[in-house]
Design a protein around this motif. Structure first.
Motif, PDB file in Angstrom:
ATOM      1  N   UNK A 189       0.792  -1.154  -0.074  1.00 42.85           N
ATOM      2  CA  UNK A 189      -0.080   0.023  -0.016  1.00 42.85           C
ATOM      3  C   UNK A 189       0.687   1.386   0.018  1.00 42.85           C
ATOM      4  N   UNK A 190       2.029   0.961   0.678  1.00 39.26           N
ATOM      5  CA  UNK A 190       2.894   2.344   0.351  1.00 39.26           C
ATOM      6  C   UNK A 190       3.459   2.684  -0.977  1.00 39.26           C
ATOM      7  N   UNK A 191       3.422   1.599  -1.728  1.00 34.37           N
ATOM      8  CA  UNK A 191       4.027   1.703  -2.889  1.00 34.37           C
ATOM      9  C   UNK A 191       2.860   2.297  -3.942  1.00 34.37           C
ATOM     10  N   UNK A 192       1.645   1.442  -3.753  1.00 31.54           N
ATOM     11  CA  UNK A 192       0.468   2.152  -4.355  1.00 31.54           C
ATOM     12  C   UNK A 192       0.193   3.593  -4.055  1.00 31.54           C
ATOM     13  N   UNK A 193       0.358   4.131  -3.002  1.00 32.99           N
ATOM     14  CA  UNK A 193      -0.114   5.546  -2.750  1.00 32.99           C
ATOM     15  C   UNK A 193       1.162   6.253  -2.545  1.00 32.99           C
ATOM     16  N   UNK A 194       2.377   5.804  -3.046  1.00 32.15           N
ATOM     17  CA  UNK A 194       3.432   6.596  -3.157  1.00 32.15           C
ATOM     18  C   UNK A 194       4.036   7.088  -2.020  1.00 32.15           C
ATOM     19  N   UNK A 195       3.922   6.504  -0.868  1.00 33.13           N
ATOM     20  CA  UNK A 195       4.330   6.819   0.468  1.00 33.13           C
ATOM     21  C   UNK A 195       5.473   6.182   1.170  1.00 33.13           C
ATOM     22  N   UNK A 196       6.387   5.434   0.245  1.00 38.96           N
ATOM     23  CA  UNK A 196       7.414   4.622   0.672  1.00 38.96           C
ATOM     24  C   UNK A 196       8.518   5.465   1.525  1.00 38.96           C
ATOM     25  N   UNK A 197       8.819   6.513   0.906  1.00 42.82           N
ATOM     26  CA  UNK A 197       9.825   7.302   1.433  1.00 42.82           C
ATOM     27  C   UNK A 197       9.391   8.104   2.676  1.00 42.82           C
ATOM     28  N   UNK A 198       7.958   7.937   2.823  1.00 43.14           N
ATOM     29  CA  UNK A 198       7.675   8.700   4.310  1.00 43.14           C
ATOM     30  C   UNK A 198       7.209   7.646   5.564  1.00 43.14           C
ATOM     31  N   UNK A 199       7.717   6.468   5.159  1.00 47.94           N
ATOM     32  CA  UNK A 199       7.318   5.270   6.179  1.00 47.94           C
ATOM     33  C   UNK A 199       7.897   5.657   7.677  1.00 47.94           C
ATOM     34  N   UNK A 200       8.906   6.199   7.607  1.00 47.66           N
ATOM     35  CA  UNK A 200       9.355   6.495   9.041  1.00 47.66           C
ATOM     36  C   UNK A 200       9.138   7.972   9.565  1.00 47.66           C
ATOM     37  N   UNK A 201       8.412   8.600   8.913  1.00 49.98           N
ATOM     38  CA  UNK A 201       7.969   9.847   9.328  1.00 49.98           C
ATOM     39  C   UNK A 201       6.768   9.999  10.472  1.00 49.98           C
ATOM     40  N   UNK A 202       6.770  10.557  11.307  1.00 50.33           N
ATOM     41  CA  UNK A 202       5.537  10.748  12.306  1.00 50.33           C
ATOM     42  C   UNK A 202       4.465  11.100  11.554  1.00 50.33           C
ATOM     43  N   UNK A 203       3.538  10.549  11.693  1.00 51.75           N
ATOM     44  CA  UNK A 203       2.251  11.117  10.830  1.00 51.75           C
ATOM     45  C   UNK A 203       1.645  12.534  11.265  1.00 51.75           C
ATOM     46  N   UNK A 204       1.990  12.962  12.229  1.00 48.25           N
ATOM     47  CA  UNK A 204       1.913  14.694  12.577  1.00 48.25           C
ATOM     48  C   UNK A 204       2.512  15.450  11.586  1.00 48.25           C
ATOM     49  N   UNK A 205       3.621  14.824  11.109  1.00 49.13           N
ATOM     50  CA  UNK A 205       4.502  15.747  10.424  1.00 49.13           C
ATOM     51  C   UNK A 205       4.383  15.586   8.813  1.00 49.13           C
ATOM     52  N   UNK A 206       3.229  14.932   8.648  1.00 53.93           N
ATOM     53  CA  UNK A 206       3.044  14.586   7.012  1.00 53.93           C
ATOM     54  C   UNK A 206       2.356  15.896   6.755  1.00 53.93           C
ATOM     55  N   UNK A 207       1.944  16.244   5.312  1.00 53.96           N
ATOM     56  CA  UNK A 207       1.456  16.994   4.859  1.00 53.96           C
ATOM     57  C   UNK A 207       0.040  16.553   4.662  1.00 53.96           C
ATOM     58  N   UNK A 208      -1.084  17.516   4.521  1.00 52.02           N
ATOM     59  CA  UNK A 208      -2.452  17.379   4.333  1.00 52.02           C
ATOM     60  C   UNK A 208      -2.953  16.253   3.459  1.00 52.02           C
ATOM     61  N   UNK A 209      -2.144  16.321   2.136  1.00 49.51           N
ATOM     62  CA  UNK A 209      -2.424  15.247   1.182  1.00 49.51           C
ATOM     63  C   UNK A 209      -1.902  14.099   1.533  1.00 49.51           C
ATOM     64  N   UNK A 210      -0.491  14.061   2.439  1.00 51.22           N
ATOM     65  CA  UNK A 210       0.100  12.740   2.635  1.00 51.22           C
ATOM     66  C   UNK A 210      -0.886  11.983   3.679  1.00 51.22           C
ATOM     67  N   UNK A 211      -1.408  12.847   4.819  1.00 51.09           N
ATOM     68  CA  UNK A 211      -2.160  12.128   5.745  1.00 51.09           C
ATOM     69  C   UNK A 211      -3.305  11.668   5.254  1.00 51.09           C
ATOM     70  N   UNK A 212      -4.014  12.200   4.060  1.00 50.71           N
ATOM     71  CA  UNK A 212      -5.215  11.737   3.526  1.00 50.71           C
ATOM     72  C   UNK A 212      -4.854  10.453   2.864  1.00 50.71           C
ATOM     73  N   UNK A 213      -3.626  10.318   2.268  1.00 50.76           N
ATOM     74  CA  UNK A 213      -3.381   9.155   1.546  1.00 50.76           C
ATOM     75  C   UNK A 213      -2.966   7.978   2.624  1.00 50.76           C
TER      76      UNK A 213
END
Length: 642
Positions: A189-213
């Protein structure tokens, strides 16, 4: 590609009798046969020279018994993924109609947007299609998708304190079977939603679009056949909205049926179909977005909203019903989205395929273990909350040391009033710790609870996990409070047994208060209300706890109310264990006997009687918490509670 065999008109006339003739089919190097082209007309002379291939007759031989036939795999349901709503309506409180006799069909693997003015009932329609709400009339059928469903509400359904990868692993373990490859599912699912590079980032630090994904990723873990999203692009800038819609387009292209609500017109152009809901909950259109613009006679999707306002709500409903009844091709469902180039098929990306099977629910004990571990993990990652949780007992302990003199329990120089106040504030301290720990545990994550409840998480594992996660902290602070007071001569100088009995009383009181806090947290709708409940729950425990005004001298109403106060029973148990009756009766303080007379037999019952009462209250509070959450979940259309 094979061609059709030659018809009778193209084939040379075959004699009525003679050997069986079959064409020789050569094979390519890969072993796949190449069917020859249909034979061309030939003259009779050439036909007479053609030698047929004769299949020799094989003599009868005894054949070995056939091997057991492996059972064939069940056929794939061609309708799997089709969503059908048949004359559904929604009536609230028996009066207000939200949806008005609405029927529609969504084909498998289509991306569909539900649009319409605010208050038209788009979210209600989405929740009804998803099964979160039972329609007042009509029915909804999801072919091949029972139990295979994802729903993403407007609110985030992920904890912001944890890294993204850890959030997804907890979600996967709560949704997938015990033998599932969790790491592989998360990686997919990280690959499908293109979030692989953000796997170790705390969710609170993700952008709005990344949190939605990320919220989408949580629901994609179970490979749903149907996927429902409530305004996934709400509050996002145009570029981020387009990024989210591209992700949903890839999910739909994989075979998953995706339905979403939207107020963002560009979202519609990515979709295969659009459903227009008019004010009052009626169906104004359903079909291809391009034909929707034709139907409403407007060049843009945004113009549809203007056209809806130009006529009363029944105009468009009647017009659409008439067009539907005439069976024009206006509502034909295209095989490809509008955005696809003519003649070009959509490419299906590498994405986990939707599974039509129903995943068995995770066992309650495993759910409880996972939820408890996650709660501890969240607490450990939230340093500010952890500092407050551990720091507040230390601050209260320092107040004890500054307020009360030592030696209050010394028989030679006792201080009856001080000893009573020490025991009461110890009991109230345990109550306060437990109440504040539990008061924000549930109301701060209602969206996550409701979504996980719909995914199969039980209410009892959820509630008990909150209790189990905070119990070690209560043990620590209660033990610290008693040990420090004992070492500073602010408690009786009894043996280890007496100290252990005091600790058990305090711990039971703290757990009971935490259960009350969980009940209050479940009863409110948002954290601000829970904060306002803190003084309302604390003051009765002080006033009717029986310390400032002994229970025997209270008015009748106050005496009856005191039975409902857990702090009263904790105070009486502490007094019995500390031996205040003996201290006040035989101590060398003249204030002791009169004070004991005012309390009468308050401290005469053994501590285990008070323990049973406090434990019973704890069970009542937990049961009430379960009932409140069950009722709230039922109102949102969740699955039956466990």
């Amino acid at each position: 590609m094979s061609s059709s065999p030659p018809g009778p008109a193209d084939s040379p006339e075959r004699p009525e009798t003679g050997p069986v003739v079959r064409p020789v089919v050569p094979a390519d190097p890969a072993g796949l046969p190449h069917w020859p082209a249909p034979p061309q007309p030939v003259d009779d002379a050439a036909d007479q020279q053609t030698q047929p291939v004769v299949i020799p007759v094989v003599p009868d031989v005894e054949l070995p018994p056939p091997s057991p036939v492996e059972p064939a795999e069940p056929p794939v349901d061609p309708d799997a993924g089709r969503l059908t709503a048949d004359r559904i309506s929604q009536v609230v409180r028996g009066r207000q109609t939200i949806l008005r006799t609405l029927s529609l069909t969504v084909e498998p693997g289509h991306l569909v947007a539900i649009i319409g003015p605010s208050g038209a009932g788009k979210t209600v329609l989405l929740e009804t299609l998803a099964g979160l709400r039972t329609p007042s009339t009509g029915s909804v059928h999801r072919a091949g998708g029972v139990g295979s469903l994802g729903f993403v509400p407007q609110d985030d359904i992920i904890h912001r304190e944890l890294p993204l990868g850890r959030v997804l692993r907890y979600a996967a373990r709560l949704r997938l079977p015990a033998d599932a490859d969790v790491d592989a599912a998360v990686a997919d699912v990280l690959t499908v939603l293109r979030l692989t590079e953000r796997e170790k980032v705390r969710v609170g630090r993700l952008s709005g679009g990344e949190r939605k994904r990320a919220s989408i990723a949580v629901e994609l873990l179970a490979k749903p056949r149907f996927f429902f999203l409530d305004e996934p692009t709400s509050g996002l800038d145009p570029a981020t909205s387009a990024e989210v819609m591209r992700a949903l387009r890839r999910i739909a292209d994989s075979g998953c049926t995706v339905v979403l609500t939207s107020h963002h017109p560009p979202d519609v152009d990515v979709c295969d179909e659009v459903v227009v809901v008019a004010a009052g909950g009626g169906l104004a259109f359903t079909g291809d977005p391009m034909k929707a613009r034709e139907f409403f006679d407007t060049p843009t999707v945004a113009g549809i909203y203007t056209r809806l306002d130009e006529h009363n709500r029944d105009y468009w409903l009647r017009r659409f019903a008439d067009e539907r009844a005439s069976k024009t091709d206006l509502f034909a469902i295209p095989a490809l989205p509008v955005s696809a180039p003519p003649g070009e098929k959509r490419a299906v990306p590498a994405i986990p395929s939707a599974s039509p099977t129903v995943q068995p629910p995770v066992a309650p004990l495993r759910q409880w273990t996972l939820l408890t571990t996650r709660s501890l993990d969240i607490l450990a990652h939230n340093r500010l909350t952890l500092s407050i949780v551990l720091g507040s007992p230390v601050a209260i302990l320092l107040m004890f040391l500054m307020l009360f003199k030592s030696g209050a329990f010394d028989p030679a120089t006792p201080s009856p009033n001080t000893s009573a106040m020490i025991l009461f504030w110890i009991a109230f301290g345990g109550f306060f710790f437990g109440l504040t720990y539990g008061l924000l545990q549930i109301c701060s994550e209602f969206p996550i609870f409701f979504r996980e409840k719909f995914a199969g998480v039980g209410i009892w594992p959820y509630v008990l996990s909150k209790l189990a996660a905070l119990l070690p902290l209560l043990v620590l602070v209660d033990a610290l409070l008693l040990v420090v007071l004992r070492l500073t001569d602010r408690l009786p100088k009894g043996g280890f047994g007496q100290l252990a009995e005091l600790f058990l009383t305090l711990l039971l009181a703290s757990v009971c208060a935490m259960a009350l806090g969980l009940l209050a947290s479940a009863a409110v709708t948002e954290p601000g209300q829970a904060t306002l409940m803190l003084p309302m729950l604390c003051f009765p425990q002080v006033l009717f706890g029986g310390a400032f005004l002994p229970v025997p001298v209270m008015a009748d109403v106050g005496r009856w109310l005191s039975y409902l106060m857990s702090n009263r029973w904790a105070f009486e148990a502490l007094g019995h264990t500390a031996g205040v009756e003996e201290l006040w009766r035989n101590g060398k303080s003249p204030l002791g006997p009169p004070l004991l007379a005012s309390y009468e037999d308050t401290f005469s019952s053994p501590a285990w009687v008070d323990w049973l009462i406090v434990s019973g209250m704890t069970l009542v509070f937990l049961g009430a918490c379960w009932l409140v959450l069950r009722t709230k979940a039922a109102r949102r259309g969740s699955r039956p509670a466990r």
